[in-house]
Design a protein around this motif. Structure first.
Motif, PDB file in Angstrom:
ATOM      1  N   GLY A  48       0.805  -1.224   0.000  1.00  0.00           N
ATOM      2  CA  GLY A  48       0.000   0.000   0.000  1.00  0.00           C
ATOM      3  C   GLY A  48       0.835   1.270   0.000  1.00  0.00           C
ATOM      4  N   GLN A  49       2.075   1.143  -0.453  1.00  0.00           N
ATOM      5  CA  GLN A  49       2.991   2.287  -0.479  1.00  0.00           C
ATOM      6  C   GLN A  49       3.096   2.810  -1.911  1.00  0.00           C
ATOM      7  OE1 GLN A  49       6.731   0.968  -1.093  1.00  0.00           O
ATOM      8  NE2 GLN A  49       7.789   2.912  -0.834  1.00  0.00           N
ATOM      9  N   TRP A  50       3.357   4.106  -2.039  1.00  0.00           N
ATOM     10  CA  TRP A  50       3.649   4.603  -3.378  1.00  0.00           C
ATOM     11  C   TRP A  50       4.674   5.732  -3.319  1.00  0.00           C
ATOM     12  CZ3 TRP A  50      -0.771   5.907  -0.776  1.00  0.00           C
ATOM     13  CH2 TRP A  50      -1.202   7.234  -0.789  1.00  0.00           C
ATOM     14  N   CYS A  51       5.433   5.855  -4.412  1.00  0.00           N
ATOM     15  CA  CYS A  51       6.406   6.928  -4.566  1.00  0.00           C
ATOM     16  C   CYS A  51       6.000   7.751  -5.770  1.00  0.00           C
ATOM     17  CB  CYS A  51       7.812   6.375  -4.806  1.00  0.00           C
ATOM     18  SG  CYS A  51       8.478   5.465  -3.406  1.00  0.00           S
ATOM     19  N   ASN A  52       5.970   9.035  -5.583  1.00  0.00           N
ATOM     20  CA  ASN A  52       5.670   9.907  -6.720  1.00  0.00           C
ATOM     21  C   ASN A  52       6.299  11.283  -6.525  1.00  0.00           C
ATOM     22  OD1 ASN A  52       2.136  10.554  -5.836  1.00  0.00           O
ATOM     23  ND2 ASN A  52       3.984  11.423  -4.980  1.00  0.00           N
ATOM     24  N   LEU A  53       6.309  12.018  -7.636  1.00  0.00           N
ATOM     25  CA  LEU A  53       6.652  13.429  -7.541  1.00  0.00           C
ATOM     26  C   LEU A  53       5.343  14.196  -7.480  1.00  0.00           C
ATOM     27  CD1 LEU A  53       9.407  13.911 -10.271  1.00  0.00           C
ATOM     28  CD2 LEU A  53       9.696  13.300  -7.867  1.00  0.00           C
ATOM     29  N   LEU A  54       5.311  15.209  -6.651  1.00  0.00           N
ATOM     30  CA  LEU A  54       4.179  16.123  -6.617  1.00  0.00           C
ATOM     31  C   LEU A  54       4.653  17.438  -7.213  1.00  0.00           C
ATOM     32  CD1 LEU A  54       1.240  16.633  -5.522  1.00  0.00           C
ATOM     33  CD2 LEU A  54       2.343  17.649  -3.517  1.00  0.00           C
ATOM     34  N   LYS A  55       3.900  17.942  -8.179  1.00  0.00           N
ATOM     35  CA  LYS A  55       4.250  19.226  -8.793  1.00  0.00           C
ATOM     36  C   LYS A  55       3.090  20.193  -8.594  1.00  0.00           C
ATOM     37  CE  LYS A  55       4.484  19.790 -13.392  1.00  0.00           C
ATOM     38  NZ  LYS A  55       5.075  19.791 -14.750  1.00  0.00           N
ATOM     39  N   VAL A  56       3.407  21.389  -8.127  1.00  0.00           N
ATOM     40  CA  VAL A  56       2.379  22.404  -7.895  1.00  0.00           C
ATOM     41  C   VAL A  56       2.825  23.670  -8.610  1.00  0.00           C
ATOM     42  CG1 VAL A  56       1.120  23.723  -6.171  1.00  0.00           C
ATOM     43  CG2 VAL A  56       1.872  21.408  -5.632  1.00  0.00           C
ATOM     44  N   THR A  57       1.938  24.193  -9.457  1.00  0.00           N
ATOM     45  CA  THR A  57       2.314  25.372 -10.249  1.00  0.00           C
ATOM     46  C   THR A  57       1.482  26.594  -9.849  1.00  0.00           C
ATOM     47  OG1 THR A  57       0.790  24.687 -12.005  1.00  0.00           O
ATOM     48  CG2 THR A  57       3.073  23.987 -12.201  1.00  0.00           C
ATOM     49  N   THR A 116       8.269  17.947  -5.449  1.00  0.00           N
ATOM     50  CA  THR A 116       8.774  17.197  -4.298  1.00  0.00           C
ATOM     51  C   THR A 116       8.543  15.707  -4.499  1.00  0.00           C
ATOM     52  OG1 THR A 116       8.340  19.044  -2.796  1.00  0.00           O
ATOM     53  CG2 THR A 116       8.582  16.873  -1.786  1.00  0.00           C
ATOM     54  N   PHE A 117       9.566  14.922  -4.209  1.00  0.00           N
ATOM     55  CA  PHE A 117       9.437  13.469  -4.189  1.00  0.00           C
ATOM     56  C   PHE A 117       8.815  13.065  -2.862  1.00  0.00           C
ATOM     57  CE2 PHE A 117      11.156   9.497  -2.520  1.00  0.00           C
ATOM     58  CZ  PHE A 117      10.775   8.609  -3.513  1.00  0.00           C
ATOM     59  N   PHE A 118       7.754  12.246  -2.912  1.00  0.00           N
ATOM     60  CA  PHE A 118       7.148  11.726  -1.691  1.00  0.00           C
ATOM     61  C   PHE A 118       7.090  10.207  -1.736  1.00  0.00           C
ATOM     62  CE2 PHE A 118       5.101  16.000  -1.311  1.00  0.00           C
ATOM     63  CZ  PHE A 118       5.516  16.280  -0.017  1.00  0.00           C
ATOM     64  N   ASN A 119       7.429   9.601  -0.611  1.00  0.00           N
ATOM     65  CA  ASN A 119       7.276   8.171  -0.387  1.00  0.00           C
ATOM     66  C   ASN A 119       6.193   8.028   0.686  1.00  0.00           C
ATOM     67  OD1 ASN A 119       7.476   5.512   0.458  1.00  0.00           O
ATOM     68  ND2 ASN A 119       9.701   5.512   0.602  1.00  0.00           N
ATOM     69  N   ILE A 120       5.038   7.518   0.280  1.00  0.00           N
ATOM     70  CA  ILE A 120       3.844   7.530   1.129  1.00  0.00           C
ATOM     71  C   ILE A 120       3.377   6.094   1.345  1.00  0.00           C
ATOM     72  CG2 ILE A 120       1.428   8.326   1.261  1.00  0.00           C
ATOM     73  CD1 ILE A 120       2.354  10.493  -0.878  1.00  0.00           C
ATOM     74  N   SER A 121       2.904   5.794   2.549  1.00  0.00           N
ATOM     75  CA  SER A 121       2.339   4.476   2.816  1.00  0.00           C
ATOM     76  C   SER A 121       0.928   4.623   3.358  1.00  0.00           C
ATOM     77  CB  SER A 121       3.187   3.716   3.852  1.00  0.00           C
ATOM     78  OG  SER A 121       4.395   3.293   3.272  1.00  0.00           O
ATOM     79  N   GLY A 122       0.097   3.658   3.060  1.00  0.00           N
ATOM     80  CA  GLY A 122      -1.262   3.637   3.617  1.00  0.00           C
ATOM     81  C   GLY A 122      -2.191   4.532   2.831  1.00  0.00           C
TER      82      GLY A 122
END
Ligand SMILES: [Fe+2]
Length: 165
Positions: A48-57, A116-122
């Motif tokens: 249930g983990q995922w890694c992604n980049l978040l981009k906010v403009t 930002t790179f985020f590593n998120i679980s759950g």
């Protein structure tokens, strides 16, 4: 013993992922809100983990949320902060978000793009100002968003499969 040394050490082991984090094709960025995008890199359906980049403009409040599991972040571009803390995460900053904390992400006015790179679980549980749940995201909602968007923009729904384990 290590019969598969040019790949995984066992045929049941998950395949590796190596990719260019900032994609050449802008269609890889999946919109999740106005001026907010994510770039999936690893979608783990087992833990249930995922890694992604978040981009906010844009600047302003992005989300008030809580997550039951830890989140790790590394800022690649721009700046952001949580209203609940007095630090600012800027390019090169590492962030650990402990489980159970409610915080409100804000991109300051003078910042027109943050990645930002985020590593998120759950999951991410989105809250209103009274801490009532107004939505959530988990690895499966992320996969569904990717499938729908990649299908729409011509990459094909199965484009997301390369990130799924
Ligand atoms: Fe968070």
């Amino acid at each position: 013993m290590y019969r598969f040394m040019n790949g995984s050490t066992h045929e049941l082991a998950a395949r590796e992922i190596a990719l260019k984090a900032i994609p050449d094709d802008p269609r890889v960025w999946v919109p999740q809100a106005p001026n907010v995008y994510f770039r999936p890199m690893f979608l783990n359906t087992v833990t249930g983990q995922w890694c992604n980049l978040l981009k906010v403009t844009r600047s302003g409040i992005l989300s008030r949320h809580i997550h039951p599991s830890p989140v790790f972040g590394l800022v690649m571009k721009g700046k952001w902060h949580y209203f609940e803390h007095d630090w600012i995460a800027e390019e090169g900053s590492f962030v650990f978000e402990p489980p159970g904390e409610v915080h409100t992400l804000n991109v300051p006015e003078y910042c027109d793009e943050m990645i930002t790179f985020f590593n998120i679980s759950g999951c991410m549980v989105y809250l209103d100002k009274d801490n009532k749940q107004i939505g959530y995201e988990d690895v499966f909602t992320k996969i569904d968003m990717c499938r729908a968007y990649y299908d729409k923009v011509g990459l094909g729904a199965d484009y997301v499969d390369q990130f799924i384990r």
